[in-house]
Design an enzyme around this catalytic site. Structure first.
Site, PDB file in Angstrom:
ATOM      1  N   GLY A   1      -7.318   2.601 -13.217  1.00  0.00           N
ATOM      2  CA  GLY A   1      -8.562   2.209 -14.202  1.00  0.00           C
ATOM      3  C   GLY A   1      -8.123   0.804 -14.299  1.00  0.00           C
ATOM      4  O   GLY A   1      -7.155   0.291 -14.198  1.00  0.00           O
TER       5      GLY A   1
ATOM      6  N   ARG B   1       0.924  -1.326  -0.092  1.00  0.00           N
ATOM      7  CA  ARG B   1       0.015  -0.046  -0.089  1.00  0.00           C
ATOM      8  C   ARG B   1       0.964   1.289  -0.018  1.00  0.00           C
ATOM      9  O   ARG B   1       1.873   1.579   0.796  1.00  0.00           O
ATOM     10  CB  ARG B   1      -0.911  -0.174   1.523  1.00  0.00           C
ATOM     11  N   GLY B   2       0.867   2.098  -1.140  1.00  0.00           N
ATOM     12  CA  GLY B   2       1.912   3.048  -1.422  1.00  0.00           C
ATOM     13  C   GLY B   2       1.743   4.117  -0.107  1.00  0.00           C
ATOM     14  O   GLY B   2       2.683   4.592   0.363  1.00  0.00           O
ATOM     15  N   GLU B   3       0.501   4.416   0.418  1.00  0.00           N
ATOM     16  CA  GLU B   3       0.532   5.596   1.450  1.00  0.00           C
ATOM     17  C   GLU B   3       1.515   4.926   2.703  1.00  0.00           C
ATOM     18  O   GLU B   3       1.903   5.677   3.542  1.00  0.00           O
ATOM     19  CB  GLU B   3      -0.947   5.858   1.842  1.00  0.00           C
ATOM     20  N   ASP B   4       1.470   3.615   2.939  1.00  0.00           N
ATOM     21  CA  ASP B   4       2.109   3.146   4.203  1.00  0.00           C
ATOM     22  C   ASP B   4       3.464   2.857   3.999  1.00  0.00           C
ATOM     23  O   ASP B   4       4.303   3.087   4.923  1.00  0.00           O
ATOM     24  CB  ASP B   4       1.481   1.651   4.449  1.00  0.00           C
ATOM     25  N   THR B   5       4.109   2.307   2.861  1.00  0.00           N
ATOM     26  CA  THR B   5       5.387   2.035   2.788  1.00  0.00           C
ATOM     27  C   THR B   5       6.298   2.554   1.696  1.00  0.00           C
ATOM     28  O   THR B   5       7.562   1.924   1.572  1.00  0.00           O
ATOM     29  CB  THR B   5       5.521   0.513   2.981  1.00  0.00           C
ATOM     30  N   ARG B   6       5.803   3.299   0.588  1.00  0.00           N
ATOM     31  CA  ARG B   6       6.183   3.522  -0.412  1.00  0.00           C
ATOM     32  C   ARG B   6       7.552   4.261  -0.361  1.00  0.00           C
ATOM     33  O   ARG B   6       8.650   3.710  -0.963  1.00  0.00           O
ATOM     34  CB  ARG B   6       5.298   4.468  -1.451  1.00  0.00           C
TER      35      ARG B   6
ATOM     36  N   GLU C   1      -5.014  -7.383  -6.052  1.00  0.00           N
ATOM     37  CA  GLU C   1      -3.434  -7.982  -6.475  1.00  0.00           C
ATOM     38  C   GLU C   1      -3.280  -9.088  -5.680  1.00  0.00           C
ATOM     39  O   GLU C   1      -2.799  -9.958  -6.305  1.00  0.00           O
ATOM     40  CB  GLU C   1      -2.443  -6.592  -6.077  1.00  0.00           C
TER      41      GLU C   1
END
Length: 309
Positions: free
Chosen positions: A57, A24-29, A91
């Site tokens: 999309g 999840r990008g907001e958490d660990t990107r 995913e």
């Protein structure tokens, strides 16, 4: 084409990626996942990471699904808010599907969430699923509601299956040290699953070669202090297997080094193509360039090599 032929065709296709990263990008990107990605690239692995926070999309989803199919290994970074994202959960379902049907390897990383919570969808995951299920109840169309219910069921099953796999819990595996965990993942798990990456062909029937090179390997690895340069010369008449031994030694120890290069037949290669060609090969390997590094002259090459070594 029969079912067996189709399966064989799928399993024999060329890989595009060594590793697919699900997170999840907001958490660990900007933290753990970016450092893991950099470590994989430094070791020469082809890793796929979704670097875009663009509006998602169906076209982008299909691209990600193809990347999962074309990757040998999927690493799932479970964070507290991973299950908030329907995108991440889709995913995950695809990753577990590829594990079951195509034999892909899957490594779960429990970054800041306990595996039992993922397995049972409790704690912070229960909150996320409460929101997903609230959305189902608000659906007016019966078919759409049934489809969403089935989707949530698949998410739950995929989370349970993934949490039951052998993986790493940041607190237990590395006592909270992210760098140590990343090193463990890259140097142990990935190396075990992709043992032949950057390896050299030794011989058709390399019987007994491991025993014969063991003393040399011990000297190279333990023959001095960490700051020493260790050199071993292998002498003998042509055809005795000096190059075979050198290939086997490289295969055994190359994973211990972040930067490495194997230069074979240096004298003949330099005579045929020039010393600059050999210098370019060395620098390209060390910098891990996909295209050959350009050097204008031998003297310039000496300066470049000094700079990087």
């Amino acid at each position: 084409m029969t079912a067996n032929q189709a399966s064989s065709s799928s399993s024999s296709k060329l890989w595009k990626y060594d590793v697919f990263l699900s997170f999840r990008g907001e958490d660990t990107r900007k933290g753990f996942t970016s450092h893991l990605y950099a470590a994989l690239k430094d070791r020469g692995y082809q890793a796929y990471i979704d670097e875009d926070d663009l509006k998602r999309g169906e076209q982008i989803k299909e691209e990600l699904f193809r990347a999962i199919e074309e990757a040998r290994i999927s690493i799932i970074v479970f964070s507290k808010r991973y299950a908030d994202s329907s995108w991440c959960l889709d995913e995950l379902v695809k990753i577990m599907e590829c594990r079951e049907k195509l034999g892909r390897e899957v490594l779960p990383i429990f970054y800041d969430v306990d595996p039992s919570l993922v397995r049972k969808q409790e704690g912070c995951l229960a909150e996320a699923f409460q929101k997903h299920e609230d959305g189902i109840r608000e659906e007016k169309d019966d078919k759409q509601r049934e489809a969403k219910e089935e989707r949530v069921k698949q998410w739950r099953e995929a989370l349970t299956q993934a949490a039951n796999l052998s993986g790493h819990h940041l607190q237990n595996s590395a006592n909270g040290h992210e760098a140590k965990l990343i090193k463990k993942i890259v140097d142990e798990n990935i190396r075990e699953w992709l043992p032949r990456i950057t390896q050299l062909d030794v011989a058709k029937h390399p019987i007994g070669i491991d025993y014969r090179i063991q003393d040399i390997i011990c000297h190279l690895i333990h023959g001095g202090s960490p700051d020493d340069v260790v050199i071993v010369g292998i002498w003998g008449m042509g055809g005795l297997g000096k190059t075979t031994a050198a290939n086997a030694i490289y295969n055994k120890i190359h994973h211990k080094f972040q930067f490495k290069s194997f230069l074979a037949d240096v004298r003949d290669t330099a005579r045929k193509f020039g010393l600059v060609y050999v210098q370019e090969k060395l620098v390209s390997d060390i910098l891990q360039e996909t295209t050959k590094f350009q050097i204008n002259s031998v003297n310039a090459g000496i300066s470049v090599i000094k700079q990087h070594l």
